[in-house]
Design a protein around this motif. Structure first.
Motif, short mmCIF file in Angstrom:
data_model
loop_
_atom_site.label_atom_id
_atom_site.label_comp_id
_atom_site.label_asym_id
_atom_site.label_seq_id
_atom_site.Cartn_x
_atom_site.Cartn_y
_atom_site.Cartn_z
N THR A 118 -3.53 6.02 -49.02
CA THR A 118 -3.48 5.34 -50.31
C THR A 118 -2.10 5.51 -50.94
N ASP A 119 -1.89 4.82 -52.06
CA ASP A 119 -0.61 4.91 -52.79
C ASP A 119 0.57 4.68 -51.85
N LEU A 120 0.47 3.68 -51.01
CA LEU A 120 1.53 3.40 -50.04
C LEU A 120 2.77 2.85 -50.73
N SER A 121 3.93 3.30 -50.30
CA SER A 121 5.19 2.84 -50.86
C SER A 121 6.19 2.59 -49.73
N VAL A 122 7.04 1.59 -49.92
CA VAL A 122 8.02 1.21 -48.91
C VAL A 122 9.43 1.48 -49.45
N GLY A 123 10.19 2.29 -48.75
CA GLY A 123 11.59 2.50 -49.07
C GLY A 123 12.44 1.72 -48.09
N ILE A 124 13.52 1.14 -48.56
CA ILE A 124 14.37 0.33 -47.69
C ILE A 124 15.84 0.66 -47.96
N SER A 125 16.63 0.62 -46.89
CA SER A 125 18.06 0.88 -47.01
C SER A 125 18.78 0.15 -45.89
N SER A 126 20.04 0.42 -45.74
CA SER A 126 20.82 -0.21 -44.67
C SER A 126 21.96 0.70 -44.25
N VAL A 127 22.20 0.74 -42.94
CA VAL A 127 23.40 1.42 -42.43
C VAL A 127 24.48 0.41 -42.09
N GLY A 128 24.14 -0.89 -42.22
CA GLY A 128 25.13 -1.93 -42.03
C GLY A 128 25.51 -2.20 -40.58
N ASP A 129 26.55 -2.99 -40.42
CA ASP A 129 27.06 -3.34 -39.10
C ASP A 129 28.12 -2.34 -38.67
N SER A 130 28.81 -2.64 -37.58
CA SER A 130 29.79 -1.69 -37.05
C SER A 130 30.92 -1.44 -38.06
N GLU A 131 31.35 -2.49 -38.77
CA GLU A 131 32.40 -2.32 -39.78
C GLU A 131 31.92 -1.38 -40.90
N SER A 132 30.68 -1.57 -41.33
CA SER A 132 30.11 -0.72 -42.39
C SER A 132 30.05 0.74 -41.95
N ARG A 133 29.63 0.95 -40.72
CA ARG A 133 29.49 2.33 -40.23
C ARG A 133 30.84 3.02 -40.13
N LYS A 194 24.71 -9.28 -47.21
CA LYS A 194 23.91 -10.50 -47.15
C LYS A 194 22.64 -10.28 -46.34
N THR A 195 22.75 -9.54 -45.24
CA THR A 195 21.57 -9.26 -44.41
C THR A 195 20.53 -8.47 -45.19
N MET A 196 20.98 -7.47 -45.95
CA MET A 196 20.04 -6.66 -46.72
C MET A 196 19.41 -7.48 -47.84
N LEU A 197 20.22 -8.27 -48.54
CA LEU A 197 19.68 -9.09 -49.62
C LEU A 197 18.66 -10.10 -49.11
N SER A 198 18.90 -10.64 -47.92
CA SER A 198 17.96 -11.56 -47.30
C SER A 198 16.63 -10.88 -47.03
N ALA A 199 16.69 -9.64 -46.53
CA ALA A 199 15.46 -8.89 -46.26
C ALA A 199 14.71 -8.59 -47.55
N LEU A 200 15.44 -8.17 -48.59
CA LEU A 200 14.79 -7.85 -49.86
C LEU A 200 14.14 -9.08 -50.47
N SER A 201 14.82 -10.21 -50.37
CA SER A 201 14.27 -11.46 -50.91
C SER A 201 12.97 -11.84 -50.21
N LEU A 202 12.94 -11.66 -48.90
CA LEU A 202 11.74 -12.00 -48.16
C LEU A 202 10.61 -11.02 -48.46
N PHE A 203 10.93 -9.73 -48.60
CA PHE A 203 9.91 -8.75 -48.98
C PHE A 203 9.25 -9.16 -50.29
N GLU A 204 10.07 -9.59 -51.25
CA GLU A 204 9.53 -10.01 -52.54
C GLU A 204 8.66 -11.25 -52.40
N SER A 205 9.07 -12.20 -51.56
CA SER A 205 8.33 -13.45 -51.43
C SER A 205 6.98 -13.27 -50.75
#
Length: 256
Positions: A118-133, A194-205
């Motif tokens: 119960t009380d399930l919660s989802v945490g989300i983050s990103s490590v990015g692409d090779s440039e980000s890392r 952009k990849t992370m924002l796309s995922a967050l937008s879809l999670f919301e939808s």
């Protein structure tokens, strides 16, 4: 979808899990992940990451009958046993579309709820692409040099040779330095943002409630971009992480 998820009275947990998996597109039978496959997955990640790596290995080596070629998107899942634990892992291969993240998370949430959490919660983050890392690794190296005296001898040695591993050690210890340590989501490239924002937008939808968790850590050479973790409260009142995952692009590239 809700009728598929509700199931029937007296249905076994195994049948319920198979039905939920089917409802979210995992229509093939689960692959059996052997102990040998877990060992061959390499490195020494946590059991959930290891099972996901092993699933990729098994799928690439012997795709189930009826699944698309490895280069085409496919829904695959598997079951692994490690000691007294049974680990179920899901993957949608060969796609970078955000819907894949949402389907895997929705599947995991439904199964966790069926298992009594119960009380399930989802945490989300990103490590990015090779440039980000690369950006994040440089910042970690600077951080450890500035805070050298606050580290134990073991962490000093690790930070000098592998800042990423030292950072994961801080996370594991919940070290006080974490309050000042850099966060991977602050060093994302434009494409990774952009990849992370796309995922967050879809999670919301699709109605997945989430929170940004800046301290989720990926496995180098395995994870890229999106990471997620699901926490829940068991029937005994204990709260724990019941599922985790992300994009396994780096590992999948090596296995193809």
């Amino acid at each position: 979808m809700q009728s598929l998820e509700r199931g029937k009275n007296y249905e076994s947990l195994g049948n319920t899990i198979s039905r939920i998996a089917y409802a979210y597109g995992f229509t093939a039978s689960p692959l059996s992940i052997s102990k040998k496959a877990l060992v061959n997955a390499g490195a020494d990640p946590d059991v959930k990451t290891g099972a996901a790596m092993a699933l990729m290995n098994v799928f690439v080596a012997a795709p189930p009958s009826g699944t698309p070629p490895v280069q085409a998107p496919a829904h695959v899942w598997g079951v692994a046993h490690k000691g007294p634990n049974t680990v179920i892992t899901f993957a949608i291969t060969s796609t970078k579309e955000a819907i894949a993240h949402a389907l895997v998370v929705k599947t995991a949430l439904s199964i966790a709820e069926t298992a009594g959490y119960t009380d399930l919660s989802v945490g989300i983050s990103s490590v990015g692409d090779s440039e980000s890392r690369k950006r994040f690794s440089r910042e970690l190296a600077n951080f450890f040099r500035k805070n050298h005296e606050a580290l134990s001898p073991e962490l000093k040695q690790l930070a000098a040779h592998n800042p990423d591993s030292a950072y994961r050690a801080l996370l594991k210890e919940n070290h006080p330095l974490l309050a000042r340590a850099p966060r991977s989501i602050d060093y994302l490239s434009e494409g990774a943002r952009k990849t992370m924002l796309s995922a967050l937008s879809l999670f919301e939808s699709v109605g997945i409630p989430y929170s940004i968790q800046s301290r989720l850590s990926g496995e180098p050479g395995v994870h890229s971009e999106i990471l997620f973790a699901i926490e829940g409260t068991a029937k005994n009142g204990m709260r724990s992480e019941v599922a985790s995952g992300g994009r396994y692009d780096e590992h999948f590239k090596k296995e193809r």
